[in-house]
Design a protein around this motif. Structure first.
Motif, PDB file in Angstrom:
ATOM      1  N   PRO A   1      34.373  11.172 -29.958  1.00 46.25           N
ATOM      2  CA  PRO A   1      33.704  12.458 -30.184  1.00 46.25           C
ATOM      3  C   PRO A   1      32.556  12.367 -31.191  1.00 46.25           C
ATOM      4  O   PRO A   1      31.669  13.217 -31.193  1.00 46.25           O
ATOM      5  N   ASP A   2      32.520  11.326 -32.012  1.00 48.18           N
ATOM      6  CA  ASP A   2      31.453  11.173 -33.002  1.00 48.18           C
ATOM      7  C   ASP A   2      30.225  10.457 -32.452  1.00 48.18           C
ATOM      8  O   ASP A   2      29.209  10.355 -33.155  1.00 48.18           O
ATOM      9  N   GLN A   3      30.306   9.969 -31.206  1.00 50.27           N
ATOM     10  CA  GLN A   3      29.166   9.260 -30.609  1.00 50.27           C
ATOM     11  C   GLN A   3      28.012  10.236 -30.411  1.00 50.27           C
ATOM     12  O   GLN A   3      28.147  11.238 -29.732  1.00 50.27           O
ATOM     13  N   VAL A   4      26.872   9.951 -31.024  1.00 51.58           N
ATOM     14  CA  VAL A   4      25.712  10.833 -30.950  1.00 51.58           C
ATOM     15  C   VAL A   4      24.980  10.621 -29.626  1.00 51.58           C
ATOM     16  O   VAL A   4      24.713   9.485 -29.232  1.00 51.58           O
ATOM     17  N   LEU A   5      24.680  11.725 -28.947  1.00 53.94           N
ATOM     18  CA  LEU A   5      23.961  11.673 -27.670  1.00 53.94           C
ATOM     19  C   LEU A   5      22.466  11.572 -27.925  1.00 53.94           C
ATOM     20  O   LEU A   5      21.945  12.146 -28.886  1.00 53.94           O
ATOM     21  N   ARG A   6      21.776  10.837 -27.059  1.00 52.46           N
ATOM     22  CA  ARG A   6      20.330  10.669 -27.139  1.00 52.46           C
ATOM     23  C   ARG A   6      19.689  11.138 -25.831  1.00 52.46           C
ATOM     24  O   ARG A   6      20.326  11.077 -24.769  1.00 52.46           O
ATOM     25  N   ALA A   7      18.441  11.561 -25.915  1.00 55.14           N
ATOM     26  CA  ALA A   7      17.704  11.926 -24.703  1.00 55.14           C
ATOM     27  C   ALA A   7      17.664  10.710 -23.791  1.00 55.14           C
ATOM     28  O   ALA A   7      17.504   9.574 -24.256  1.00 55.14           O
ATOM     29  N   ALA A   8      17.858  10.940 -22.508  1.00 57.75           N
ATOM     30  CA  ALA A   8      17.855   9.908 -21.451  1.00 57.75           C
ATOM     31  C   ALA A   8      19.178   9.159 -21.353  1.00 57.75           C
ATOM     32  O   ALA A   8      19.324   8.305 -20.483  1.00 57.75           O
ATOM     33  N   ASP A   9      20.163   9.459 -22.198  1.00 56.12           N
ATOM     34  CA  ASP A   9      21.497   8.885 -22.005  1.00 56.12           C
ATOM     35  C   ASP A   9      22.012   9.336 -20.644  1.00 56.12           C
ATOM     36  O   ASP A   9      21.691  10.438 -20.180  1.00 56.12           O
ATOM     37  N   VAL A  10      22.832   8.495 -20.023  1.00 57.97           N
ATOM     38  CA  VAL A  10      23.498   8.877 -18.783  1.00 57.97           C
ATOM     39  C   VAL A  10      24.994   8.862 -19.068  1.00 57.97           C
ATOM     40  O   VAL A  10      25.551   7.817 -19.428  1.00 57.97           O
ATOM     41  N   LEU A  11      25.623  10.024 -18.937  1.00 64.17           N
ATOM     42  CA  LEU A  11      27.055  10.142 -19.172  1.00 64.17           C
ATOM     43  C   LEU A  11      27.773   9.849 -17.860  1.00 64.17           C
ATOM     44  O   LEU A  11      27.415  10.404 -16.821  1.00 64.17           O
ATOM     45  N   VAL A  12      28.778   8.984 -17.900  1.00 63.87           N
ATOM     46  CA  VAL A  12      29.615   8.738 -16.731  1.00 63.87           C
ATOM     47  C   VAL A  12      30.804   9.680 -16.870  1.00 63.87           C
ATOM     48  O   VAL A  12      31.633   9.513 -17.762  1.00 63.87           O
ATOM     49  N   VAL A  13      30.846  10.692 -15.996  1.00 61.38           N
ATOM     50  CA  VAL A  13      31.833  11.764 -16.097  1.00 61.38           C
ATOM     51  C   VAL A  13      32.841  11.630 -14.959  1.00 61.38           C
ATOM     52  O   VAL A  13      32.467  11.457 -13.806  1.00 61.38           O
ATOM     53  N   VAL A  14      34.126  11.713 -15.308  1.00 63.71           N
ATOM     54  CA  VAL A  14      35.197  11.643 -14.320  1.00 63.71           C
ATOM     55  C   VAL A  14      36.006  12.931 -14.394  1.00 63.71           C
ATOM     56  O   VAL A  14      36.361  13.387 -15.483  1.00 63.71           O
ATOM     57  N   GLY A  15      36.262  13.514 -13.228  1.00 64.42           N
ATOM     58  CA  GLY A  15      37.050  14.743 -13.167  1.00 64.42           C
ATOM     59  C   GLY A  15      36.986  15.341 -11.776  1.00 64.42           C
ATOM     60  O   GLY A  15      36.581  14.680 -10.821  1.00 64.42           O
ATOM     61  N   THR A  16      37.369  16.594 -11.687  1.00 62.63           N
ATOM     62  CA  THR A  16      37.247  17.300 -10.413  1.00 62.63           C
ATOM     63  C   THR A  16      35.778  17.654 -10.205  1.00 62.63           C
ATOM     64  O   THR A  16      34.964  17.602 -11.136  1.00 62.63           O
ATOM     65  N   ARG A  17      35.440  18.027  -9.001  1.00 64.78           N
ATOM     66  CA  ARG A  17      34.057  18.450  -8.697  1.00 64.78           C
ATOM     67  C   ARG A  17      33.651  19.589  -9.620  1.00 64.78           C
ATOM     68  O   ARG A  17      32.551  19.609 -10.177  1.00 64.78           O
ATOM     69  N   GLU A  18      34.554  20.560  -9.808  1.00 63.00           N
ATOM     70  CA  GLU A  18      34.258  21.713 -10.660  1.00 63.00           C
ATOM     71  C   GLU A  18      34.070  21.278 -12.121  1.00 63.00           C
ATOM     72  O   GLU A  18      33.198  21.794 -12.816  1.00 63.00           O
ATOM     73  N   GLY A  19      34.899  20.344 -12.576  1.00 65.24           N
ATOM     74  CA  GLY A  19      34.788  19.861 -13.947  1.00 65.24           C
ATOM     75  C   GLY A  19      33.470  19.150 -14.200  1.00 65.24           C
ATOM     76  O   GLY A  19      32.816  19.359 -15.237  1.00 65.24           O
ATOM     77  N   ILE A  20      33.061  18.311 -13.258  1.00 66.29           N
ATOM     78  CA  ILE A  20      31.791  17.596 -13.403  1.00 66.29           C
ATOM     79  C   ILE A  20      30.629  18.580 -13.412  1.00 66.29           C
ATOM     80  O   ILE A  20      29.710  18.470 -14.237  1.00 66.29           O
ATOM     81  N   ASP A  21      30.677  19.567 -12.516  1.00 66.85           N
ATOM     82  CA  ASP A  21      29.627  20.589 -12.496  1.00 66.85           C
ATOM     83  C   ASP A  21      29.589  21.340 -13.828  1.00 66.85           C
ATOM     84  O   ASP A  21      28.516  21.697 -14.325  1.00 66.85           O
ATOM     85  N   GLY A  22      30.758  21.575 -14.408  1.00 70.11           N
ATOM     86  CA  GLY A  22      30.825  22.229 -15.706  1.00 70.11           C
ATOM     87  C   GLY A  22      30.170  21.408 -16.801  1.00 70.11           C
ATOM     88  O   GLY A  22      29.449  21.941 -17.653  1.00 70.11           O
ATOM     89  N   VAL A  23      30.391  20.101 -16.789  1.00 69.27           N
ATOM     90  CA  VAL A  23      29.751  19.223 -17.784  1.00 69.27           C
ATOM     91  C   VAL A  23      28.236  19.259 -17.599  1.00 69.27           C
ATOM     92  O   VAL A  23      27.479  19.321 -18.585  1.00 69.27           O
ATOM     93  N   LYS A  24      27.778  19.255 -16.352  1.00 70.03           N
ATOM     94  CA  LYS A  24      26.326  19.347 -16.099  1.00 70.03           C
ATOM     95  C   LYS A  24      25.750  20.618 -16.725  1.00 70.03           C
ATOM     96  O   LYS A  24      24.698  20.581 -17.368  1.00 70.03           O
ATOM     97  N   ARG A  25      26.446  21.750 -16.546  1.00 72.37           N
ATOM     98  CA  ARG A  25      25.970  23.017 -17.104  1.00 72.37           C
ATOM     99  C   ARG A  25      25.943  22.960 -18.633  1.00 72.37           C
ATOM    100  O   ARG A  25      24.997  23.426 -19.265  1.00 72.37           O
ATOM    101  N   ILE A  26      26.990  22.389 -19.214  1.00 75.08           N
ATOM    102  CA  ILE A  26      27.060  22.305 -20.683  1.00 75.08           C
ATOM    103  C   ILE A  26      25.902  21.471 -21.226  1.00 75.08           C
ATOM    104  O   ILE A  26      25.226  21.873 -22.163  1.00 75.08           O
ATOM    105  N   ILE A  27      25.670  20.318 -20.639  1.00 70.62           N
ATOM    106  CA  ILE A  27      24.634  19.404 -21.120  1.00 70.62           C
ATOM    107  C   ILE A  27      23.237  20.009 -20.894  1.00 70.62           C
ATOM    108  O   ILE A  27      22.326  19.829 -21.682  1.00 70.62           O
ATOM    109  N   ARG A  28      23.088  20.760 -19.829  1.00 70.06           N
ATOM    110  CA  ARG A  28      21.792  21.350 -19.469  1.00 70.06           C
ATOM    111  C   ARG A  28      21.468  22.580 -20.314  1.00 70.06           C
ATOM    112  O   ARG A  28      20.335  22.817 -20.683  1.00 70.06           O
ATOM    113  N   ASP A  29      22.470  23.418 -20.581  1.00 70.59           N
ATOM    114  CA  ASP A  29      22.235  24.724 -21.242  1.00 70.59           C
ATOM    115  C   ASP A  29      21.978  24.615 -22.712  1.00 70.59           C
ATOM    116  O   ASP A  29      22.229  23.801 -23.427  1.00 70.59           O
TER     117      ASP A  29
END
Length: 159
Positions: free
Chosen positions: A131-159
């Protein structure tokens, strides 16, 4: 080079290739995060001889040496054996509110049930980021979960 994938139900995936010298090599990527490198004697692809095993940390070090981005891309294949589970890359755009902030501030897993299992940053892969890993512009997150969960992560990162 041609790399063949073999699904090993309940175990993970086996990647196989033939070296330029004609030797057949396999890498078993276990669901536990461990890896086993095997060599094949003769033409029998089922008779693999274990050469060595690596835990997740050791495999990460070797991947860094050998080309970590390919490992991160192929990780998504592991989700094919679990119905309803998907993996997808999510890019951190320069305008994301989480640029230069820790991954934990997204609360992505709590909010969506999906997990960020790796961060691809240029030629580097940060496996199992905390959780302490700092995100940088252009990072690519490898997300695993349900389709709805992944879409949720996209919204969080985008908003």
């Amino acid at each position: 080079m041609d790399v063949n994938e073999v699904l090993l139900p309940g175990v993970g995936l086996r990647y196989e290739f033939t070296t330029q010298a004609g030797e057949r090599i396999g890498v078993v990527a276990r669901r536990t995060g461990e890896f086993e490198v095997v060599g094949y004697l003769g033409g029998d692809r089922d008779e693999g001889r274990p050469l060595f095993r690596l835990n997740e940390e050791e495999a990460e070090a070797l991947a860094q040496i050998l080309g970590a981005p390919r490992i991160a891309e192929r990780f998504a294949d592991l989700t094919r054996e679990v119905p309803g589970l998907s993996s997808e890359p999510v890019r951190v755009a320069p305008g994301s509110p989480y640029v230069d902030r820790p991954l934990g501030h997204t609360r992505a897993r709590t909010r969506t049930g999906a997990s960020v299992v790796a961060i691809v940053r240029g030629a580097d892969v940060i496996a199992s980021p905390g959780p302490d890993q700092v995100l940088r512009a252009a990072d690519v997150l490898v997300v695993v979960g349900t389709r709805e969960g992944i879409d949720g992560v996209k919204r969080i990162i985008r908003d």
